[in-house]
Design a protein around this motif. Structure first.
Motif, PDB file in Angstrom:
ATOM      1  N   ASP A 280     -14.734  71.963  53.023  1.00 55.03           N
ATOM      2  CA  ASP A 280     -15.708  72.903  53.542  1.00 55.03           C
ATOM      3  C   ASP A 280     -15.608  73.081  55.041  1.00 55.03           C
ATOM      4  O   ASP A 280     -15.803  74.172  55.562  1.00 55.03           O
ATOM      5  CB  ASP A 280     -17.126  72.442  53.166  1.00 55.03           C
ATOM      6  N   HIS A 281     -15.288  71.996  55.718  1.00 57.24           N
ATOM      7  CA  HIS A 281     -15.313  72.164  57.166  1.00 57.24           C
ATOM      8  C   HIS A 281     -14.141  72.999  57.662  1.00 57.24           C
ATOM      9  O   HIS A 281     -14.239  73.690  58.660  1.00 57.24           O
ATOM     10  CB  HIS A 281     -15.424  70.824  57.908  1.00 57.24           C
TER      11      HIS A 281
ATOM     12  N   ARG B 129     -13.048  75.464  55.881  1.00 61.20           N
ATOM     13  CA  ARG B 129     -13.501  76.799  55.531  1.00 61.20           C
ATOM     14  C   ARG B 129     -14.424  77.332  56.616  1.00 61.20           C
ATOM     15  O   ARG B 129     -14.250  78.446  57.113  1.00 61.20           O
ATOM     16  CB  ARG B 129     -14.245  76.745  54.186  1.00 61.20           C
ATOM     17  N   GLU B 130     -15.356  76.498  57.011  1.00 57.50           N
ATOM     18  CA  GLU B 130     -16.302  76.927  58.044  1.00 57.50           C
ATOM     19  C   GLU B 130     -15.593  77.245  59.340  1.00 57.50           C
ATOM     20  O   GLU B 130     -15.859  78.238  60.002  1.00 57.50           O
ATOM     21  CB  GLU B 130     -17.336  75.826  58.308  1.00 57.50           C
ATOM     22  N   LYS B 131     -14.637  76.389  59.674  1.00 59.39           N
ATOM     23  CA  LYS B 131     -13.906  76.594  60.913  1.00 59.39           C
ATOM     24  C   LYS B 131     -13.141  77.917  60.846  1.00 59.39           C
ATOM     25  O   LYS B 131     -13.182  78.719  61.776  1.00 59.39           O
ATOM     26  CB  LYS B 131     -12.935  75.440  61.140  1.00 59.39           C
TER      27      LYS B 131
ATOM     28  N   TYR C 180     -11.698  83.340  53.099  1.00 57.11           N
ATOM     29  CA  TYR C 180     -10.981  82.069  53.111  1.00 57.11           C
ATOM     30  C   TYR C 180     -10.685  81.736  51.653  1.00 57.11           C
ATOM     31  O   TYR C 180     -11.578  81.422  50.882  1.00 57.11           O
ATOM     32  CB  TYR C 180     -11.868  80.988  53.736  1.00 57.11           C
TER      33      TYR C 180
ATOM     34  N   SER D 113     -15.440  80.793  61.145  1.00 58.12           N
ATOM     35  CA  SER D 113     -16.012  80.920  62.481  1.00 58.12           C
ATOM     36  C   SER D 113     -14.979  81.435  63.466  1.00 58.12           C
ATOM     37  O   SER D 113     -15.316  82.052  64.459  1.00 58.12           O
ATOM     38  CB  SER D 113     -16.565  79.574  62.961  1.00 58.12           C
TER      39      SER D 113
END
Lengths: 159, 1147
Positions: free
Chosen positions: B1107-1108, B1110-1112, B1121, B1115
């Motif tokens: 997830d991180h 993906r978030e990165k 993604y 952002s």
């Protein structure tokens, strides 16, 4: 010089009393996997950790009955040696070491010239000499040789 | 004072002075870097040098005093703005610092030390180069103390009736007082003389000395002390301000008193005219004017210019009050003076002199009259008139020729006599001219730094390390005993015990704190090395320090000092190019060295990074071969990283000619050995043309000194307790030892399936060689351990929880076991061993299955030559057989879990097969259904089910029992066109392995689930950045659609270049995340920063499903993604993205 004697399978051995810190009843030993086979493990003596050397293994004597815990001799560390011992040039290791023996025996007073070199047939690596007192014989244990052998991992010499 | 005390004192002195020198060095460097404008810094350096000089002279270390005196003189000139802090000055002072350090480290504290170079430098700067390099005057001076202070005191004035004990006491106390006075005076001066309390303290101390001295009838001493006291009393009462002249005079008095106390007769025959004269001058003069007047360079120029050469030039310190009463000059001072000669200079403007009733004015007068006649004529005191040789007059020509700062005597003597005159040295020693508070803006700063220095001085004291060791040892024992007590008795109700317990914890923490030091304190030392070497090598280098706040035990930190020095020298000498070379290479002229410290996955890392030329793996390798370090055959097998690591082999040095700086035969092998000696390791990452990073790595567990407290997981193995450092434990899993859930065989070894990765398994019973006394309980525990970037599982019998333990070192007799980092005593009173994870890994020669696709890619990105290694990129493949002789492979990153199942557990429903695993019904897929291959060997009951990652419905590929993971070059043979379901083939161990086109197989297996619903999108040009050949093919297949034109590039850089070349060409960009050179995240940010590409949708297509990430990704500007493999989803997303219109500017 005063010597402290102890028994290993009914044979009498001796070390200078000045290098002995105390005798004590056996404490629970923590085994150390992969260590030299002469070492039983570690004990905690009032906050200090000492390495236990099994004298039977060192002298190639079969192990004691598991129920017989024997006795333990805590040796002085090099920092703890009294001046007299230093003057005599007695050896002590710089970390606490315990000798596990069958039983501790008497203490004798003797003159330095009463220690004779080991006869050639005594084929043991950790012997400093022999002492004859009356009819009894004592083998003087060389703590230095013992410790240095273990330290340098010369296990083949232990055979 | 007996001999041992003396030694102790000396040790103390050496330690303190070395500390002082270290801070001087640091200050000098910062002074230089900010252009020498910080007065507070200069003052601090001056004070530090002065205190070394003072203590040194107390110790009777003449050569040391001489050198520090010269340095002090120079610093004083800087301090009083007579000289700029140019790099020559800094150089000279640094040389002096080195000389002093060398002396302090020599056996005889520099008595026979050759400091000619430093003295030469200093003299050169001071303009005294012609004078003998090491002024021998001090030894010849009869009044100065002989070598050992101890002896003198023993010989104290026994002719007096006082017992020598009393005298000794007096001397010791007075010397202490004098040291305090000196420090106080310097602080007083730096804060502008406003601190009343300081003045009082100085006054009281001087008074005590005077009182005691007069009791002992030491008249000479009392004389000096009395005048100093009188002067201080005026300051105290406010009638006099603590000006430079006052401080100067009192300091002179202090120096004289110290010298007196160290003479055998306690100063009875001591020549103290100079300090007395200074004191008198301060007492008689009006310092306000004096302090505001100093000879500047222009003043001197003025004097020289005005000089006619007729007659002699005199300096007259005019006492205005006195001269105005002189009968002969009723017409005015100036007129009077003009009548007998030419006035060259006045410190007060001429027209104001007659209006000034009091104070001192300095006048330079050229006249044919003699000194006597001058004195007679104007009723002057002879000591206020000095004959001056203007040729020797310069603003920077030593304190003694500064006409304002020194007494007339010393100036007078200065000229005719060389520096080795018996009287000049005491005069110089006594002269500490200063001008406090002349620089208003700097005053506050000086005050602040003074406060800080004062606070620091009060807060620190030196304690021998062995005492700290002992203290820590005892405290550790205390903590362990406390833990035992808590184990044995129930103290819950006892407040007293709680207090005791808390106190013990507090004591322990505090003791540990005393030993901690920041890595910054180590790093700061290298500023000097970098500065000196870069100058020496004519390179421009900046040192950057990052993460200096990390704290480590001092003894451990110290063990990194030498290796780091070596690495830094190496970077400067070999790695960083000259400014010209750098410019030619398109780099900034200034090279950079970064010193970093940080903690990463349970390890402390101290890194030295440079942006120099990098290390060429091939050069290192061929060098190693030519030097016979390795054979050519061996070299051929090495990876680039391994080749670079060859520099750590004994007898290796890449630079062909040894330079002065490094390559003196002491190689990187020493660095490695030093680091390994403390249980660490070294690594290097380099890229040709870009730079090199050396990392010294130390496991956190190794960074603990004996008796420190740490958290550890206590486990039970065969009824013995072992502790595992908490930093190494990543998780604990309870598992069924009999059922062997999640355990698969890879390469004949047990491997645990931990979520989406496989970890190696170690049975600690076996690893520790503990005989199988009892059968393992059904529910054993699996401790997942962290080793560097890898994980592995250790099977233990039971986990007893996390405890705070006191770490004790491994007894020497047990050190060759290699798998224990130490021991502790648990609450039970039993000794327990602490497992050393690094030791365990190397002892068992554990191999790690590098699971993440990213690893190999990252390694490649870091390799020195990206394009070359490109072709040799490795990809992890899961290889399995279906029938006996046919082998298939799937990229590891497409595999989620490998389940071990029995054929019996497969149920048939209609034509489909299913298998129940953990409440989940999984569709079983047989490859022979879709591919023209042999049937599954039904005789075998055991088999595996490979479950693909990122597929939306439960599915598993049935395989034979042997599943292995191998590294495959990306250069497989493509068979894309002739067989559906197989992407390509490659050879492994002489066997043909077929690379499955997973998606196509899945689609055939479950066409209904994966059926495509195409969205109309219209014509589109799509740019794809993907570095893996496999995925390039896969994506190409996915995206096959008439209206789409696909262009695939190898990495972010290529993609960016394409976009730059034709900004309007593409309708959509698809990018992988893990790519060499420029990864997907970086590409996305670059694209999103460029307004031209605002409208282009960005799709991340990756295997990083966390997830991180993906978030990165989102952002940073990705619009979608997508995790690779699901063709449907990929196509749908692409289609959707082509429909949308991006909102410009959105990230």
């Amino acid at each position: 010089m005063q010597i402290s004697t102890f028994l290993i399978q009914n044979e009498a051995f001796a070390v200078p009393s000045l290098v002995v810190e105390e005798y004590f009843r056996p404490l629970p030993i923590t085994k150390v996997p992969g260590s030299n086979r002469c070492l039983d493990g570690l004990v905690n003596i009032r906050g200090r950790t000492a390495v236990v050397i099994n004298m039977r293994t060192c002298f190639e004597v079969p192990p004691r009955d598991p129920s017989d815990l024997g006795e333990m001799i805590l040796l002085e560390t090099s920092q703890g040696l009294v001046d007299e011992a230093r003057e005599l040039g007695l050896y002590a290791f710089d970390e606490p070491v315990v000798l596990s023996v069958d039983s501790v025996s008497q203490i004798f007073q003797l003159a330095a010239d009463e220690i004779h070199p080991a006869p050639p047939h005594v084929n043991q690596p950790f012997v400093d000499g022999v002492i004859q007192l009356d009819e009894a014989y004592f083998t003087m244990v060389s703590i230095q040789k013992l410790i240095e052998t273990i330290l340098h991992g010369k296990t083949e010499e232990l055979r | 004072m007996d001999h041992s005390q003396d030694t102790e004192l000396l040790t103390e002195f050496v330690a303190e002075s070395l500390n002082g020198l270290e801070s001087i060095e640091k200050d000098l460097l910062s002074l230089e870097s900010e252009g020498g404008s910080d007065t507070a810094l200069v003052n601090r350096i001056f004070r530090a040098v002065h205190s070394i000089k003072g203590t040194g002279s107390y110790m009777g270390l003449d050569p040391l005093v001489r050198l520090s005196h010269l340095a002090e003189t120079l610093l004083d000139q800087v301090r009083s703005n007579e000289r700029e802090a140019t790099s020559d000055v800094t150089d000279a002072i640094l040389a002096a610092v080195d000389g002093l350090t060398g002396m302090l480290q020599s056996a005889d504290l520099g008595q026979s030390y050759d400091c000619g170079e430093a003295v030469g430098k200093l003299n050169q700067v001071l303009g005294l180069a012609k004078i003998a390099p090491a002024p021998p005057s001090v030894e010849e001076k009869p009044a100065l103390p002989s070598k050992s202070p101890t002896k003198e005191k023993a010989q104290g004035p026994s002719e007096e009736d006082h017992d020598s004990g009393l005298v000794e006491e007096f001397v010791a106390e007075s010397l202490q007082n004098l040291t305090d006075i000196e420090l106080d005076l310097l602080s007083l001066e730096s804060d502008g003389g406003t601190d009343k309390e300081l003045v009082n303290r100085i006054f009281r101390a001087v008074h005590t000395i005077k009182g005691n001295g007069s009791y002992l009838k030491l008249e000479n001493l009392v004389g000096v002390a009395h005048r100093a006291e009188t002067l201080l009393d005026r300051v105290r009462s406010g009638t006099e301000s603590a000006s430079a002249v006052v401080t100067d005079a009192v300091l002179a008095a202090v120096d004289a008193l110290v010298s007196m106390l160290r003479t055998p007769d306690l100063g009875a025959t001591f020549e103290c005219l100079v300090p007395l004269a200074k004191l008198d001058r301060a007492l008689n003069g009006s310092p306000q004017h004096v302090s505001s007047a100093t000879l500047s360079a222009s003043d001197i120029a003025q004097i020289k210019q005005a000089e006619t050469g007729k007659g002699t030039t005199f300096r007259i310190d005019l006492d205005l009050e006195r001269i105005q009463q002189a009968v002969d000059i009723k017409e005015g001072v100036i007129v009077g003076l003009s009548s007998i000669g030419k006035i060259l200079f006045t410190s007060i403007p001429k027209e104001q002199i007659d209006k000034t009733p009091k104070g001192t004015c300095i006048v330079f007068l050229e006249t044919v009259l003699s000194t006597e006649m001058l004195c007679d004529h104007f009723n002057l005191k002879p000591e206020t008139v000095t004959q001056i040789d203007t040729k020797g007059l310069s603003p920077g020509n030593g304190g003694s020729s500064n006409p304002l700062a020194t007494s007339p005597e010393s100036s007078a003597e200065k000229k005719p006599q060389p520096i080795d005159s018996p009287k000049t040295i005491p005069a110089e020693l006594a002269s500490i001219p200063s001008r406090p508070g002349t620089d208003k803006p700097n005053q506050d700063k000086a005050l602040a730094s003074k406060e800080a220095a004062k606070a620091a001085a009060e807060q620190s004291m030196r304690v021998p390390v062995h005492i700290l060791h002992k203290l820590l040892e005892w405290t550790g024992t205390m903590v362990m005993a406390r833990n035992q007590l808590m184990n044995e008795f129930d103290f819950r109700g006892s407040t007293a015990f709680r207090t005791l317990s808390q106190s013990i914890t507090g004591v322990h923490e505090t003791v540990i704190e005393t030993r901690m030091q920041t890595t910054g304190s180590l790093f700061e030392r290298y500023r000097r090395i970098v500065r000196d070497l870069s100058r020496q090598l004519n390179k421009e280098v900046a040192l950057h320090i990052e993460g200096g706040e990390l704290e480590l035990d001092r003894t451990i930190l110290e063990s990194f000092a030498d290796p780091l020095t070596h690495l830094i020298r190496n970077s400067l000498d070999h790695a960083l190019e000259t400014p010209a070379e750098r410019e030619a290479a398109g780099k900034n002229r200034q090279g950079n060295i970064f010193l970093r410290s940080y903690i990463h996955s349970g390890e402390i890392i101290l890194a030295v990074e440079d942006d120099g030329r990098g290390i060429c793996a091939e050069r290192v390798c061929s060098k190693a071969v030519s030097k016979g370090v390795i054979t050519q055959a061996y070299a051929n097998q090495l990876t680039d990283h391994q080749k670079v690591m060859l520099i750590f082999q004994a007898g290796f040095s890449t630079k062909d000619e040894a330079t002065d700086v490094s390559g003196r035969g002491v190689g990187m092998d020493v660095v490695r050995n030093n680091i390994e000696a403390v249980g660490g390791s070294i690594d290097v990452v380099t890229k040709v043309g870009t730079g090199t990073t050396f990392s010294a790595i130390l496991p956190l567990a190794k960074a603990l000194v004996s008796s420190s407290l740490t958290k550890a997981l206590v486990v039970d193995i065969q009824d013995e307790r072992f502790a595992i450092p908490e930093t190494a434990v990543s998780e604990i899993i309870r598992y069924d030892a009999k059922a062997m859930t999640n355990i698969v065989q890879v390469d004949g070894e047990n491997v645990y399936q931990l979520r989406d990765q496989l970890v190696a398994l170690v049975d600690l019973r076996q690893a520790l060689g503990m005989e199988q006394q009892s059968n393992r309980k059904e529910h054993a525990c699996l401790v997942i351990l962290q080793y560097r970037k890898h994980q592995f599982g250790a099977i233990v019998d039971n986990v007893l929880g996390i405890q705070e333990i006191i770490v004790r070192g491994t007894p020497k007799l047990l050190q060759n076991c290699g798998i224990f980092s130490g021991h502790t005593v648990l609450g039970t009173g039993r000794v327990s061993l602490i497992l050393d994870i690094n030791g365990l890994v190397s002892k068992l020669s554990l191999r790690f299955l590098d699971q993440k696709h990213g690893n190999s890619k990252r390694a490649m990105a870091e390799s020195p030559d990206g394009s070359q290694t490109k072709n040799r990129q490795k990809q992890k493949m899961v290889v399995f057989s279906f029938s006996n002789n046919e082998f298939f492979a799937i990229p590891l990153e497409l595999v989620a879990i490998i389940e071990r199942i029995s054929l019996d557990s497969i149920r048939t429903v209609g034509t489909k097969e299913y298998c129940q695993i953990k409440n989940e019904t999984i569709s079983v897929m047989r490859l022979d259904t879709f591919l023209p291959i042999s049937k599954f060997d039904v005789a075998r009951k055991d088999c595996c089910l490979i479950r693909p990652a990122a597929v939306t419905f439960p599915l598993g590929i049935l395989t034979g029992p042997d599943v292995t993971i191998i590294d495959v070059d990306d250069s497989f043979e493509s068979r894309l066109d002739d067989q559906n379901g197989i992407v390509g083939t490659f050879m492994h161990n002489d066997r043909l392995v077929m690379l499955l086109d997973v998606f196509s197989v899945f689609e055939q297996h479950a066409p209904d689930k994966l059926k495509m619903q195409e969205v109309q999108t219209g014509l589109a040009k799509i740019l794809v950045a993907e570095d893996s050949l496999f995925f390039r093919k896969l994506i190409k297949q996915y995206m096959q659609r008439d209206e789409w034109t696909i262009e695939i590039v190898n990495d972010g850089v290529e993609a960016w270049e394409k976009l730059q070349a034709e900004p309007k060409r593409y309708n959509l960009v698809i990018s992988d995340i893990n790519m060499p050179r420029l990864d997907g995240f970086q590409l996305a940010s670059k694209i999103r920063e460029d307004r031209r590409f605002d409208a282009i949708p960005l799709v991340a297509l990756t295997t990083l499903s966390d997830d991180h990430f993906r978030e990165k990704g989102l952002s940073l500007g990705f619009d979608r993604y997508v995790v690779k493999i699901d063709k449907n989803q990929v196509r749908a997303t692409v289609a959707e993205c082509l429909q949308i219109r991006r909102t410009p500017g959105k990230r």
